[in-house]
Design an enzyme around this catalytic site. Structure first.
Site, PDB file in Angstrom:
ATOM      1  N   GLU A  44      -2.019  -0.262   0.113  1.00 53.82           N
ATOM      2  CA  GLU A  44      -0.835  -1.181   0.523  1.00 53.82           C
ATOM      3  C   GLU A  44      -0.224  -0.504   1.816  1.00 53.82           C
ATOM      4  OE1 GLU A  44      -1.272  -0.978  -2.676  1.00 53.82           O
ATOM      5  OE2 GLU A  44      -1.599  -2.889  -3.638  1.00 53.82           O
ATOM      6  N   PHE A  80       4.488  -7.127 -17.070  1.00 53.30           N
ATOM      7  CA  PHE A  80       3.103  -6.214 -16.645  1.00 53.30           C
ATOM      8  C   PHE A  80       3.439  -6.625 -14.891  1.00 53.30           C
ATOM      9  CE2 PHE A  80      -1.059  -5.680 -14.832  1.00 53.30           C
ATOM     10  CZ  PHE A  80      -1.230  -4.353 -14.848  1.00 53.30           C
ATOM     11  N   GLN A  81       3.345  -5.568 -14.363  1.00 53.95           N
ATOM     12  CA  GLN A  81       3.569  -5.282 -12.753  1.00 53.95           C
ATOM     13  C   GLN A  81       4.515  -5.913 -12.236  1.00 53.95           C
ATOM     14  OE1 GLN A  81      -0.589  -6.013 -10.994  1.00 53.95           O
ATOM     15  NE2 GLN A  81      -0.786  -4.034 -11.195  1.00 53.95           N
ATOM     16  N   LYS A 130       4.181 -16.045  -8.948  1.00 49.45           N
ATOM     17  CA  LYS A 130       2.807 -16.940  -9.319  1.00 49.45           C
ATOM     18  C   LYS A 130       3.185 -18.202  -9.618  1.00 49.45           C
ATOM     19  CE  LYS A 130      -1.761 -15.602 -11.008  1.00 49.45           C
ATOM     20  NZ  LYS A 130      -2.270 -14.778 -12.061  1.00 49.45           N
ATOM     21  N   MET A 178       4.303  21.605  12.358  1.00 50.75           N
ATOM     22  CA  MET A 178       5.676  21.301  12.444  1.00 50.75           C
ATOM     23  C   MET A 178       6.556  21.953  11.502  1.00 50.75           C
ATOM     24  SD  MET A 178       7.512  20.575  15.017  1.00 50.75           S
ATOM     25  CE  MET A 178       7.085  19.263  16.183  1.00 50.75           C
TER      26      MET A 178
END
Lengths: 182, 588
Positions: B52, B114-115, B164, B485
């Site tokens: 993502e 969940f999630q 949802k 760097m």
């Protein structure tokens, strides 16, 4: 000129800080207080006290009153950053020593002791609009409205008269006279 | 009664109304209804990423190269937390993104389902605004508002969290209401008086400099045109921030190069000694200013910016003009042309001494480096890449580190929206997915990610995306085996204790390229560089180019931390007498 927020200001000058009361009108929606408070904590600004409640049920507007301290530059940033938040309608800012504005805080004192002590406690509170909210033989709950430092002082003074519990609000503010800002 | 649509359908109707062509995303349980609806909307193409964060950066690359908002679609929980880096990156660099995230159904919110995660809570400090849609009635209004907030004023990312059950719920669809004022959030009310003041300051100045930033790019191509015209009319020298590169032609004589920590000697000294500093769409970032107390001490300062909170945040200015850069510059040019047509001529003698001084600084040739016949110097590699691709309208993205600074110093940009780099947040792993997004927006153009081997490994999986959609992106890795760097700072600040900055066991990038199904090219010697770069450019498909460069090269010139503009280190021989000491050591 130097701002303490930059990684590069190894600042040599100390700027004077002032106490300000910031009033914010916001849409009363979920998370709005978190946005305002998160802005303060995220950018390292102070919150000395906070008072929030809906003031216009029809338009769904809440009024948040925040007491904060900072240099003039920091206070400016606070106002400008607040104005950028989507649910914020308006921001007003007063110095604490501004004579044209009324500031008030409320405190509840619970005093437990014999009647003479309680009486002394009530007497001490008198000049701050004392109201007795609850009364038993051994105890009293006294409400006062005053300035922050006055409440601080009373909280100290009442100890000897049996003060056992204090509950207090953040400051709220309003301009004197017929001038309004909303 | 108008027709009822499901929440998922409403999402797509909104995207269609907003003329969205591409969404970058990754499916998951809490966005399945939206993914199910995708097949019914042929005008919207979904680009499946591999992580993502990649979706977010790809959308950023798309947005920055096209001027249109980037759209991201992710699932709840880990989908949302993975996109946080990209949202923060977009917030810091003012990139318009609309991120749609799935959420567990409303009745499960707060149950540690969940999630589930508090997506709006997590993303609150890294978006301009976010919404949790708890009622299907609010969905279309919220989505349209999201696009408006992301794209107006100072652009930035927004997030809409859709549970949802809301995606399944049905309601009628309402088109975007025309121009509802967003609590006066868009400030574009500058006036002619301010422009006149600016012109007065310009007329009085003997040592002026224009310092332009990413705001010019964000304001659109017309802003760049107006900037070029202003520089032409006034004859003033101009320098640019990292994000502003391309707004003014990089190969023009009036351009002093980039300023700031790794900017040119002439740009930084001109900033320090000028008597008029005109900041156009930049924010006095700490990479630019150096030590604040000694920043441009003798100048009057003007700040043109669309964000009122940028004014006086770091540097107090004498004149602030709040509004859209494009409008302000156009107004200024118009007034200048009306008032004194021959400004350039009349200005020339006034500022000729200043130009002489600038030429003196320029003659130091601060971007100079010692080239070698044995090993490829990274600066040389970027210079060759520039020479061999400059006629092609090339789009460049970068990762973060030494290679990024070398790219900024040695690749010259002549057009806006051709340079995509993570400046504010400094996100390693930005460049590869950003290149994916840029190539989506410009399928026929040459898109190169100038990368470091450490950065690019952070999001290497997006090569798989590039292969899936036949995106011929070129990953040009300046491979020095170090986090360069970090190593450079350890050399300057920590007595060459190279703690954990060397990557052992790097992959074989050629085999890695082949494993992903793209082409790998290896260059080890300076004499084969041109031929191999040409091979890369001509190959019709994604390429990983492993350019083995001198591992010990440092990025100069440099303003050491805690030092002002006029105390630069020009090269390796100088650093001993300009050591970073005391408080400077604690700075980043």
């Amino acid at each position: 000129m130097a701002n303490p927020k930059s990684a590069y200001s190894v600042s040599t000058k100390k700027e004077k800080t002032d106490t300000h009361i910031i009033v914010v009108w916001v849409d009363n929606e979920a998370g709005v207080l978190a946005r305002v408070v998160g802005l303060f904590s995220g950018r390292g600004y102070n919150i000395e006290s906070l008072a929030v409640a809906e003031v216009d049920a029809k338009r769904n507007i809440s009024r948040i009153t925040i007491v904060t301290t900072g240099t003039p530059q920091v206070i400016d940033q606070i106002k400008l950053q607040l104005k950028k938040l989507v649910p914020v309608h308006k921001v007003a800012d007063f110095k604490r020593n501004d004579k044209s504005v009324i500031f008030k805080e409320m405190a509840l004192f619970k005093v437990v002791g014999n009647s003479s002590k309680i009486k002394k406690a009530i007497n001490a509170c008198k000049k701050y609009n004392a109201v007795i909210l609850d009364k038993t033989k051994k105890s009293n709950v006294i409400q006062i409205t005053a300035l922050r430092r006055e409440i601080d002082k009373m909280a100290k003074n009442l100890k000897k008269f049996g003060l056992v519990s204090i509950s207090r609000t953040g400051a709220v503010a309003m301009t004197r006279g017929d001038k309004i800002f909303n | 009664m108008s027709k009822l649509y499901s929440g998922a359908e409403i999402v797509f109707k909104c995207l269609e109304d907003q003329e969205v062509e591409y969404i970058f995303g990754y499916p998951g349980g809490a966005v399945l209804p939206i993914y199910d609806e995708l097949k019914n909307h042929s005008s919207i193409k979904h680009i499946l990423v591999r992580h993502e964060q990649g979706a977010g950066h790809a959308a950023e690359g798309y947005a920055r190269s096209s001027g249109k908002p980037g759209v991201v679609l992710v699932t709840s929980g880990p989908g949302a937390t993975n996109v946080v880096t990209a949202l923060t990156d977009a917030y810091m660099d003012s990139v318009p993104l609309v991120c749609i995230s799935g959420q567990v159904p409303t009745h499960l919110i707060g149950t540690d389902a969940f999630q589930e995660c508090d997506t709006t809570g997590i993303t609150r400090p890294c978006t301009k605004h976010n919404w949790l849609v708890k009622d299907i009635k609010d969905l279309s209004k919220t989505l349209h508002e999201a696009f408006k907030v992301a794209t107006t004023g100072r652009p930035g990312p927004v997030l809409v969290d859709i549970p949802k059950d809301i995606q399944f719920a049905k309601f009628n669809y309402s088109k975007q209401k025309i121009e509802k004022k967003l609590n006066g959030k868009v400030s574009n009310n500058f006036n002619q008086k301010e422009i006149d003041q600016l012109i007065d300051l310009m007329n009085q100045s003997r040592r002026p400099i224009i310092y332009s930033g990413g705001g010019v790019i964000n304001s659109g191509p017309e802003a760049s045109e107006a900037l070029r015209e202003l520089v032409e009319i006034t004859g003033f020298p101009i320098t640019s921030t990292l994000q502003g590169l391309g707004a003014y032609p990089g190969d023009d004589n009036q351009f002093l190069g980039m300023l700031g920590m790794h900017g040119t000697y002439e740009a930084n000294n001109a900033m320090h000694d000028c008597d008029l500093l005109i900041n156009i769409g930049a924010r006095f970032d700490d990479r630019i200013t150096g030590k604040i107390d000694e920043f441009s001490p003798k100048s009057k300062k003007v700040h043109i910016d669309i964000d009122p909170s940028s004014i006086n945040k770091i540097i107090k200015v004498d004149l602030a003009i709040v509004g859209d850069v494009k409008e302000i510059l156009k107004g200024t040019n118009k007034t200048l042309k009306k008032k004194n047509i021959d400004l350039k001529k009349s200005n020339k003698p006034k500022i000729s001494k200043w130009w002489e001084q600038i030429q003196k600084w320029r003659s130091k040739n601060s971007l100079h480096f010692k080239n070698s016949d044995e090993t490829i110097k990274p600066q040389h590699a970027v210079q060759r890449l520039y020479e061999l691709t400059k006629d092609k309208d090339t789009f460049i993205t970068t990762e973060v580190g030494q290679h990024q600074m070398w790219a900024a110093q040695h690749y010259k940009f002549n057009k806006p929206n051709r340079w995509m780099t993570s400046g504010g947040l400094g996100t390693m792993g930005y460049g590869l997915p950003a290149a994916v997004g840029v190539q989506i927006a410009h399928p026929k153009k040459l898109v190169i990610d100038i990368a470091g081997e450490a950065s690019v490994l952070m999001t290497m999986q997006e090569m798989s995306t590039a292969v899936q959609y036949s995106l011929p992106i070129k990953i040009f890795i300046l491979n020095n085996q170090y986090m360069g760097m970090v190593r450079q700072w350890q050399e300057l600040l920590h007595e060459k204790n190279y703690s954990e900055s060397y990557s052992e066991a790097l992959p074989d990038f050629i085999k890695l390229a082949e494993a992903y199904g793209c082409k790998g090219i290896l260059a080890e010697k300076p004499d084969e560089l041109d031929r191999k770069i040409n091979e890369m450019v001509e190959f019709d498909g994604p390429v990983i180019f492993d350019c083995r460069v001198d591992p010990n090269e440092n990025c100069f010139p440099m303003i050491p931390s805690g030092k002002p503009h006029n105390q630069m280190i020009l090269g390796p021989s100088e650093k001993e007498d300009n050591k970073i000491t005391g408080k400077g050591k604690t700075l980043v």
